[in-house]
Design a protein around this motif. Structure first.
Motif, PDB file in Angstrom:
ATOM      1  N   VAL A 170      52.560  35.181  66.276  1.00  9.58           N
ATOM      2  CA  VAL A 170      51.877  34.905  65.011  1.00  9.58           C
ATOM      3  C   VAL A 170      50.362  34.948  65.210  1.00  9.58           C
ATOM      4  O   VAL A 170      49.619  35.525  64.406  1.00  9.58           O
ATOM      5  CB  VAL A 170      52.319  33.537  64.437  1.00  9.58           C
ATOM      6  CG1 VAL A 170      51.432  33.126  63.266  1.00  9.58           C
ATOM      7  CG2 VAL A 170      53.781  33.582  64.009  1.00  9.58           C
ATOM      8  N   LEU A 171      49.910  34.373  66.338  1.00 11.31           N
ATOM      9  CA  LEU A 171      48.471  34.395  66.643  1.00 11.31           C
ATOM     10  C   LEU A 171      47.970  35.826  66.828  1.00 11.31           C
ATOM     11  O   LEU A 171      46.896  36.196  66.348  1.00 11.31           O
ATOM     12  CB  LEU A 171      48.190  33.581  67.906  1.00 11.31           C
ATOM     13  CG  LEU A 171      48.371  32.060  67.772  1.00 11.31           C
ATOM     14  CD1 LEU A 171      48.331  31.390  69.134  1.00 11.31           C
ATOM     15  CD2 LEU A 171      47.298  31.479  66.856  1.00 11.31           C
ATOM     16  N   HIS A 173      49.335  38.534  65.551  1.00 13.74           N
ATOM     17  CA  HIS A 173      49.444  39.220  64.258  1.00 13.74           C
ATOM     18  C   HIS A 173      48.300  38.833  63.322  1.00 13.74           C
ATOM     19  O   HIS A 173      47.819  39.659  62.537  1.00 13.74           O
ATOM     20  CB  HIS A 173      50.792  38.871  63.622  1.00 13.74           C
ATOM     21  CG  HIS A 173      51.126  39.741  62.453  1.00 13.74           C
ATOM     22  ND1 HIS A 173      51.299  41.115  62.569  1.00 13.74           N
ATOM     23  CD2 HIS A 173      51.312  39.458  61.137  1.00 13.74           C
ATOM     24  CE1 HIS A 173      51.574  41.629  61.382  1.00 13.74           C
ATOM     25  NE2 HIS A 173      51.587  40.646  60.500  1.00 13.74           N
ATOM     26  N   THR A 174      47.868  37.577  63.417  1.00  8.54           N
ATOM     27  CA  THR A 174      46.775  37.129  62.543  1.00  8.54           C
ATOM     28  C   THR A 174      45.425  37.216  63.258  1.00  8.54           C
ATOM     29  O   THR A 174      44.430  36.681  62.769  1.00  8.54           O
ATOM     30  CB  THR A 174      47.021  35.676  62.090  1.00  8.54           C
ATOM     31  OG1 THR A 174      47.139  34.844  63.254  1.00  8.54           O
ATOM     32  CG2 THR A 174      48.284  35.564  61.271  1.00  8.54           C
ATOM     33  N   ASP A 175      45.455  37.876  64.414  1.00  8.88           N
ATOM     34  CA  ASP A 175      44.217  38.142  65.150  1.00  8.88           C
ATOM     35  C   ASP A 175      43.480  36.853  65.536  1.00  8.88           C
ATOM     36  O   ASP A 175      42.250  36.797  65.499  1.00  8.88           O
ATOM     37  CB  ASP A 175      43.304  39.028  64.284  1.00  8.88           C
ATOM     38  CG  ASP A 175      42.493  39.975  65.165  1.00  8.88           C
ATOM     39  OD1 ASP A 175      42.808  40.062  66.369  1.00  8.88           O
ATOM     40  OD2 ASP A 175      41.558  40.612  64.657  1.00  8.88           O
ATOM     41  N   ARG A 176      44.223  35.845  65.912  1.00 12.23           N
ATOM     42  CA  ARG A 176      43.617  34.565  66.276  1.00 12.23           C
ATOM     43  C   ARG A 176      43.899  34.145  67.709  1.00 12.23           C
ATOM     44  O   ARG A 176      43.705  32.973  68.069  1.00 12.23           O
ATOM     45  CB  ARG A 176      44.147  33.474  65.347  1.00 12.23           C
ATOM     46  CG  ARG A 176      43.479  33.490  63.998  1.00 12.23           C
ATOM     47  CD  ARG A 176      43.922  32.315  63.165  1.00 12.23           C
ATOM     48  NE  ARG A 176      43.418  32.461  61.816  1.00 12.23           N
ATOM     49  CZ  ARG A 176      44.048  32.065  60.712  1.00 12.23           C
ATOM     50  NH1 ARG A 176      45.222  31.475  60.821  1.00 12.23           N
ATOM     51  NH2 ARG A 176      43.523  32.237  59.529  1.00 12.23           N
ATOM     52  N   THR A 181      43.738  28.862  71.375  1.00 13.21           N
ATOM     53  CA  THR A 181      44.981  28.922  70.598  1.00 13.21           C
ATOM     54  C   THR A 181      46.183  29.180  71.494  1.00 13.21           C
ATOM     55  O   THR A 181      47.280  28.663  71.241  1.00 13.21           O
ATOM     56  CB  THR A 181      44.902  30.009  69.511  1.00 13.21           C
ATOM     57  OG1 THR A 181      44.612  31.267  70.122  1.00 13.21           O
ATOM     58  CG2 THR A 181      43.834  29.672  68.483  1.00 13.21           C
TER      59      THR A 181
END
Lengths: 221, 221, 221
Positions: A170-171, A173-176, A181
């Motif tokens: 998820v990180l 995919h959301t570029d975080r 993180t």
């Protein structure tokens, strides 16, 4: 691929391999294996998950065979257990806490590496799980035991790894994805595993499979 | 490598993986594993043979990690068995027919793919067998059982796959491989496996090894 | 990579594979497997170590799938054991001598090949051990037995291989590897294994693990 500074990542990796290897060497002692058996289970438990991942994503020779520290760490764990196994058994609870930390670390680094090698998001989750849990499965197969990860009567092990790997994906995919993180994702898996150990959390069996103990014994015989 | 139109081949592959995965999930239920154990055995049984082949011929990452459908199919099989395992067990005879179809399909596609990657004719037969039967062997090893394929008291499984793979190799050698002829080779393996199930066909044991049951029990203990 | 003239090396390889395969086929007979089980254990025991090494160092497809002689040799061993297993069992002592020769040969060739593929000295030792002992471990895992290499109550098997591999690595490091010196390293491992068989040499268990037999039985149950 290095979420932290390279050397921090490297020391974390070695620490994770060390605690995994401890669990392999301890199982070998319980099974009455000799020192070759102890070292074999230590190496396989500590490095097996990463080797499976590396072979499947095409990263050969695997890191376990190019970085000498990776290979020597399980041997150090073997030496420790060889001389001090009663003491190590006595702090088994502490060993399981460190093992949970290794689980958290490896599901994150495994997912990140698989994605860096071009795998999709879902397959990267699977590789994160394989990195974190593959060594333990190989350990149990070599020791001729039913893999702990598959058994109903053990606290969940794969689920925390899947949760941690999914968080990483998820990180990504959301570029975080960052050092902070990804450390949070590892902590999530770590805490979930600790909770599982503390409260005896188990994964469900098939629907309406509430077999009596006789049935269960037969299945495990 | 695509014997039929790509999409037909793809759907056949998924169907084969699905039925193999069913057999893995059912074994997990019988062994009293939890849902992680069910999904693990389903994935390994459905995809293991192809992964072994792909790793050995150098086709990494294997198709199982690049095509999302391949990965999700065993999970769908797991969900089905999770909720409806008594019903699935009841139609076990039908499951074995579909499993025989998967056997026929995979020995053909495995042989064709191995040859396409440059392997010789005889090694391609071995890879056809590995594709068709490797997942089942991994399933049994993970479940801590003697692999069904090796046991004398089970109907032949490897022999139909070897016959189907050999037929493909003869077709390749005589330049007659086509959608129709490869379907015939798959059907040959399929029918042979059905006959084995119907008439309890077994492969011979070593010459003059007609051991009494006591001997046999000892060997299996 | 060819220490001797290519054809001498090749014939030695085939001889080593043959004796390893014999041990696989014999275990299959003892376990009451059918001919498929015999051939499977023969192939896996004879070729498994080299395949593990080749997959890990990135030499795919492995030699076992490109050289037809490698694949046919275990099948010849299967045929021999199929028809003459009581006679082969009777000369089991001689079989173990040949097996020791295979051990010596493969730890040397495995180490040399791994180093030729760019691995460091210590990882090359591990690959030498994997080449020599990996097939036997796979054989035992497939037969659902505790791997003989890990057990305390068996004569040392891994130690001679490690000694032979280490000798090779010293020879490489001091630039003295030749047909003669590598033959000496193989002989060293061979003789050490023979001494282990003759004098029942075992590797130690964990310090102060002098468990009584009851404890031992429990661990092995």
């Amino acid at each position: 691929m290095d979420l932290f500074t390279p050397s921090v990542q490297h020391w974390l990796d070695l620490a994770g391999i060390f605690v995994f290897a401890i669990s392999g060497a301890l199982l070998a002692v319980r099974k009455n294996f000799d020192i070759v058996g102890m070292a074999s289970l230590a190496v396989v438990t500590g490095l097996g998950g990463g080797v499976i991942r590396d072979v499947l994503i095409g990263a050969v020779p695997p890191a376990a065979l190019t970085d000498l520290g990776y290979l020597l760490t399980p041997l150090a764990a073997t030496a420790l257990v060889f001389f001090l196994h009663p003491q190590v058994e006595r702090i088994n609870r502490a060993v399981m806490v460190f093992d949970a930390a290794g689980l958290g670390l490896f599901c994150v680094t495994g997912t990140v590496k698989a994605h860096a090698y071009g795998l999709g998001l879902i397959p990267s989750i699977v590789m994160g799980l394989a990195t974190a849990a593959g060594g333990g499965v190989l350990r149990d197969v070599l020791a001729n035991e039913v893999p702990s990860m598959l058994r109903w009567d053990r606290e969940i092990y794969a689920v925390p790894a899947i949760v941690g790997s999914t968080a990483v994906v998820v990180l990504i995919h959301t570029d975080r994805l960052s050092a902070v993180t990804s450390a949070l994702a590892a902590t999530l898996a770590f805490v979930l595993r600790l909770l599982a150990l503390r409260y005896n959390l188990r994964a469900p069996r098939a629907w309406r499979r509430h077999s009596g103990s006789a049935d269960q014994d037969a299945a495990e015989a």
